[in-house]
Design a protein around this motif. Structure first.
Motif, short mmCIF file in Angstrom:
data_model
loop_
_atom_site.label_atom_id
_atom_site.label_comp_id
_atom_site.label_asym_id
_atom_site.label_seq_id
_atom_site.Cartn_x
_atom_site.Cartn_y
_atom_site.Cartn_z
N ARG A 57 17.51 50.26 45.33
CA ARG A 57 16.44 49.56 46.06
C ARG A 57 15.25 49.37 45.13
O ARG A 57 15.22 49.92 44.02
N VAL A 60 9.17 50.71 44.32
CA VAL A 60 7.86 50.88 44.95
C VAL A 60 7.93 50.87 46.48
O VAL A 60 7.24 51.62 47.15
N SER A 61 8.78 50.00 47.04
CA SER A 61 8.78 49.88 48.49
C SER A 61 10.07 49.25 48.98
O SER A 61 10.64 48.40 48.32
N PHE A 62 10.49 49.68 50.18
CA PHE A 62 11.70 49.07 50.73
C PHE A 62 11.43 47.66 51.24
O PHE A 62 12.35 46.93 51.55
N VAL A 63 10.16 47.28 51.34
CA VAL A 63 9.88 45.91 51.79
C VAL A 63 9.91 44.92 50.63
O VAL A 63 9.84 43.72 50.83
N ILE A 64 10.02 45.42 49.39
CA ILE A 64 10.12 44.50 48.26
C ILE A 64 11.59 44.19 48.04
O ILE A 64 12.40 45.08 47.82
N ASP A 228 13.73 48.30 34.05
CA ASP A 228 12.48 49.00 33.79
C ASP A 228 11.37 48.05 33.34
O ASP A 228 10.21 48.25 33.68
N ASP A 231 10.17 42.44 36.54
CA ASP A 231 9.14 42.32 37.57
C ASP A 231 9.22 43.44 38.60
O ASP A 231 8.23 44.02 39.00
N GLN A 233 10.89 47.01 39.50
CA GLN A 233 11.65 48.17 39.05
C GLN A 233 12.52 48.67 40.21
O GLN A 233 12.21 48.41 41.37
N VAL B 100 2.04 46.36 53.92
CA VAL B 100 3.35 46.71 53.36
C VAL B 100 3.49 48.22 53.36
O VAL B 100 2.56 48.95 53.65
N MET B 102 4.90 51.57 51.08
CA MET B 102 5.31 51.95 49.73
C MET B 102 5.69 53.41 49.65
O MET B 102 5.23 54.24 50.42
N GLU B 163 1.13 54.16 41.24
CA GLU B 163 1.91 53.26 40.39
C GLU B 163 2.49 52.13 41.23
O GLU B 163 3.32 52.35 42.10
N MET B 164 2.04 50.92 40.99
CA MET B 164 2.53 49.77 41.75
C MET B 164 3.68 49.13 41.01
O MET B 164 4.69 48.77 41.57
N ARG B 165 3.48 48.93 39.75
CA ARG B 165 4.46 48.36 38.87
C ARG B 165 4.29 49.10 37.57
O ARG B 165 3.28 49.76 37.36
N LYS B 166 5.26 48.99 36.71
CA LYS B 166 5.14 49.69 35.44
C LYS B 166 3.83 49.32 34.75
O LYS B 166 3.53 48.13 34.57
N THR B 197 2.38 42.28 43.49
CA THR B 197 3.45 43.27 43.36
C THR B 197 4.55 43.06 44.40
O THR B 197 5.72 43.24 44.12
N PHE B 198 4.15 42.68 45.60
CA PHE B 198 5.11 42.64 46.68
C PHE B 198 5.71 41.24 46.91
O PHE B 198 6.41 41.03 47.88
N ARG B 200 4.36 38.46 47.89
CA ARG B 200 3.95 37.85 49.16
C ARG B 200 2.92 36.74 48.92
O ARG B 200 2.01 36.56 49.74
#
Lengths: 387, 386
Positions: A57, A60-64, A228, A231, A233, B100, B102, B163-166, B197-198, B200
């Motif tokens: 998955r 960061v989030s299951f919504v991504i 890694d 866009d 991870q 969202v 996370m 940490e949102m993204r690397k 990040t998401f 959207r």
């Protein structure tokens, strides 16, 4: 006749009290076994989960969602036998908005990921050829009253609109397996074609089977390593870890159940202790006579402890005997309606053994103070009570 | 009527037995009270997040903010709808947010889901109950974020990062509170940063508007829902949060009350044993009372009363212990967002009264049969010791 067997018979002297005590403790044992079974079903319910299955998955989030092209990268990782993907669709059953549906838009090879799900070959072939086709769990079909060949319309919650499906077949799975019996599978392509532009081209989860389960960890690292620098991870984990990553917050409920199971033991102890104390008080004179005849204090104590253990063990056996059929029925309901969380909900012999052992300990503790006190009784004081 | 002091004295003579019977009932009352306080705590946290003059607009059919999306065009249409209150500078009193979930690492082990809310710069003006308690508000358009104070327990603090993204962390610059509402379990940051990040871009989750008066809701609702292009549904904020807490509250009460009902049977039996023994020991006394002219009904009432007193003592103890739990904060999964929600066990006078009433009912159920037995005692036989 041994002292212990006399003690056991002593339990039947005040029949009403003994029966009520046994009943009260049996119910407490039943509650205890129920609580432990829920906890057990949650924690180790997936011991039978396939060890060769991994899920990926967005980290960061299951919504991504993950870009669709990720699937090709995962399929190419050495050690990956099959790679498939699915999106959670959700959706509302128009006839009853409260029915929770586990609806997944999946790749055509999804059933290769779950070999324990069996679909008739003809139905599977028909599904693969049918754009709007769906294969659903036999338990779900029964719950919703759907038959093969029916047309079903679900209202999208995440993906807007009304979606029409034809049920091409049912899947079944062995009772003890870790898979949910109530999932609704349809084609990912159908979802992607009908989704609004910003929801196109994404997959929610990548599901893989590996060649060698002992190398799962290495394969997981290899998969996450690819993405890694991309866009989005990823996080690759076992099926069980995946469920926990959605439902980690349920721990408070589990802690509460844990606490209540201890309360149950305390209630058992109070009921039992009270009964023993009453019995001892009524028989003070008898104990005096026994002592006067030359029995030692430990004889008296053994009598009391043995009688209590007889009652508590008898009650525990009764409680366990009640738990078995009751939790069998409740467990089936859980498996049918909450299969995603409790794929197997059964009373285990370990739980029953623990309940029996604890009731012996509780019995011992409950009789401790009355027994000590009775042993300390002065013969003369006790005999005076007769007069 | 037999004097009440008779019952009190009799309970006092059998101290240990009384205490055991009462404690058994008290434990059950404790469980009942805790479940009720827990459900009320969850509902309370959600209720406090709601504003009576505010309406929320979501995509039609969405189950909550998480699975709702509205595009920019929709946002301006909602702002222009009738009934929406306007600031002095003519701007609509609205807050447009992206919601969202996370996954974060829990310092105590494992992971937890947290709600991340993309908020506009003036969010604290719209939500006047929210206030900074540490640090400062985030600068708009940056990767700065503020956390609800409940998240301090999860190891997040000013100076930390998410940490949102690397290599693209959100930096925590402040902590806010909001009267214990569900917002205190959230992270608030810049909408555009979160969007990136998401994935959207161009959409938001919800639009909340402040109405000129609560009575304007129907007009507002009719206006936004009649626009087919918009395809949205409007709800009062209070109704939205009431609906959002329903799943979790129902889950907790179903589970809690079922278990408590089980335990109450055991405790009632415990009380029955206690009362039964009392009656057996006092046969002679009861016979004397009957011979003195007290009626069967008076004997029945007296013993029933004694059982109720026993139960109320237990009930009061159980309720008092339950009150101690209200000092503790707990976290539970919010079934409407799949994120963790922090709340307190919240007692209300009604819950306390209910707990005591439950104790009384258990006392009646446990005492009824022994009391009937007492009432049936034959005076002559009893006094003779038979």
């Amino acid at each position: 006749m041994t002292l212990v067997s006399i003690a056991a018979r002593n339990a039947l002297r005040n029949k009403f009290r003994t029966i009520m005590t046994v009943l009260g403790i049996a119910i407490a044992v039943l509650a205890f076994v129920t609580l432990r079974t829920i906890l057990h079903a949650w924690n180790v319910g997936l011991e039978s989960a396939a060890k060769d299955r991994l899920a990926t998955r967005a980290k960061v989030s299951f919504v991504i969602p993950l870009p669709k092209r990720y699937i090709d990268d995962v399929a190419a990782v050495p050690g990956v036998k099959i790679a498939s993907y699915a999106n959670y669709f959700g959706g509302q059953w128009p006839k009853d908005a409260n029915q929770s549906l586990a609806t997944m838009a999946a790749a055509d090879n999804i059933f290769d990921i779950y070999p324990e799900m069996s679909v008739a070959p003809a139905a599977l072939a028909q599904w693969k050829a049918d754009k709007k086709g769906a294969i659903i769990g036999d338990v779900l079909a029964k719950r919703l009253g759907i038959h093969v060949g029916d047309n079903v319309v679900l209202t999208g919650t995440i993906y807007p609109g009304d979606w029409e499906f034809t049920v091409d077949g049912l899947y079944t799975a062995p009772e003890q397996s870790a898979v949910d019996h109530s999932t609704f599978y349809f084609h990912w392509d159908y979802l992607n074609d009908g989704a609004p532009p910003h929801q196109k081209g994404f997959i929610g989860l990548i599901l893989t089977r590996v060649d060698d389960p002992s190398k799962s960890a290495a394969v997981s690292r290899a998969i996450d390593g690819i993405f890694d620098d991309r866009d989005v991870q990823t996080a690759t984990m076992s099926e069980r870890a995946m469920t926990n990553s959605f439902l980690g917050g349920i721990t408070a409920v589990l802690d509460a159940l844990d606490f209540i199971s201890i309360v149950t033991l305390l209630i058992m102890m109070l009921i039992l202790g009270n009964t023993v104390a009453m019995g001892v008080r009524e028989r003070t004179a008898e104990y005096g006579v026994l002592r006067a005849l030359g029995f030692d204090p430990w004889h008296v104590r053994t009598l009391i402890v043995a009688e209590t253990l007889t009652v508590s063990l008898g009650a525990a056996v009764l409680g366990c005997a009640m738990a078995y059929p009751l939790l069998g029925a409740v467990g089936r309901w859980f498996e049918e309606n909450m299969g995603q969380f409790f794929p197997t909900f059964r009373v285990t012999s370990v739980t029953l053994a623990v309940a029996l052992a604890l009731s012996v300990i509780v019995g011992g503790l409950a009789s401790l103070i009355p027994a000590l006190r009775a042993g300390r009784i002065q013969v003369t004081d006790a005999l005076r009570e007769i007069a | 009527m037999i004097p009440f002091a008779y019952n009190l004295r009799s309970l006092k003579v059998r101290k240990a037995t009384t205490a055991a019977g009462a404690l058994g009932l008290g434990l059950v009352v404790l469980v009942f009270a805790l479940v009720m306080m827990m459900v009320n705590g969850v509902e309370g946290a959600m209720r406090r997040a709601a504003d009576p003059r505010v309406a929320i607009v979501l995509r039609k059919g969405a189950s909550g903010e998480m699975d709702s999306w509205i595009d920019e065009a929709g946002v301006s249409l909602v702002g222009a709808a009738p009934g929406v209150s306007h600031a002095v500078d003519g701007r609509a009193a609205a807050v447009v947010e992206l919601v969202v979930s996370m996954l974060l690492d829990d310092p105590r082990g494992g992971q937890f889901n947290v709600t991340l809310r993309g908020v506009p710069e003036d969010v604290m003006t719209f939500r006047s109950t929210a206030a900074m308690v540490e640090g400062r508000p985030p600068r708009p358009g940056t990767d700065e974020a503020i956390i609800g104070q409940a998240l301090r327990a999860k190891g997040l603090a000013v100076g930390g990062a998410i940490e949102m993204r690397k290599n693209r962390p959100m930096r925590i610059v402040g902590v806010f509170e909001d009267e214990g509402s569900a917002f205190e379990s959230e992270i608030w940051g810049d909408t555009n940063v979160i969007r990136g990040t998401f994935g959207r871009q161009g959409i938001v989750s919800s639009v909340r508007v402040r109405l000129d008066s609560p009575g304007d809701f129907d007009r507002f609702k009719a206006s936004v829902e009649s626009n087919r292009q918009l395809n949205v549904a409007a709800m009062r904020d209070s109704e939205f949060y009431e609906k959002a807490s329903r799943g979790t509250a129902l889950f907790l009460s179903a589970m809690g009350f079922l278990i408590a009902a089980f335990l109450s049977i055991a405790a009632i039996i415990g009380a029955m044993i206690t009362m039964h023994a009392t009656v057996a020991q006092r046969r002679r006394e009861i016979g004397t009372l009957r011979a003195l002219g007290f009626s069967r009904r008076e004997i029945l009432a007296s013993f029933l009363l004694e059982s109720i007193v026993l139960a109320l003592m237990g009930g009061a103890t159980g309720t008092a212990v339950a009150l101690l739990a209200s000092l503790k904060r707990v976290t539970i999964i919010n079934l409407s967002t799949w994120s963790d929600l922090s709340f307190k066990f919240e007692p209300t006078p009604r819950i306390l009264v209910t707990a005591i009433v439950i104790a009384g009912v258990m006392g009646i159920l446990g005492g009824l049969f022994p009391a009937i037995r007492a009432a049936r005692v034959h005076p002559i036989q009893a006094m003779r010791g038979g």
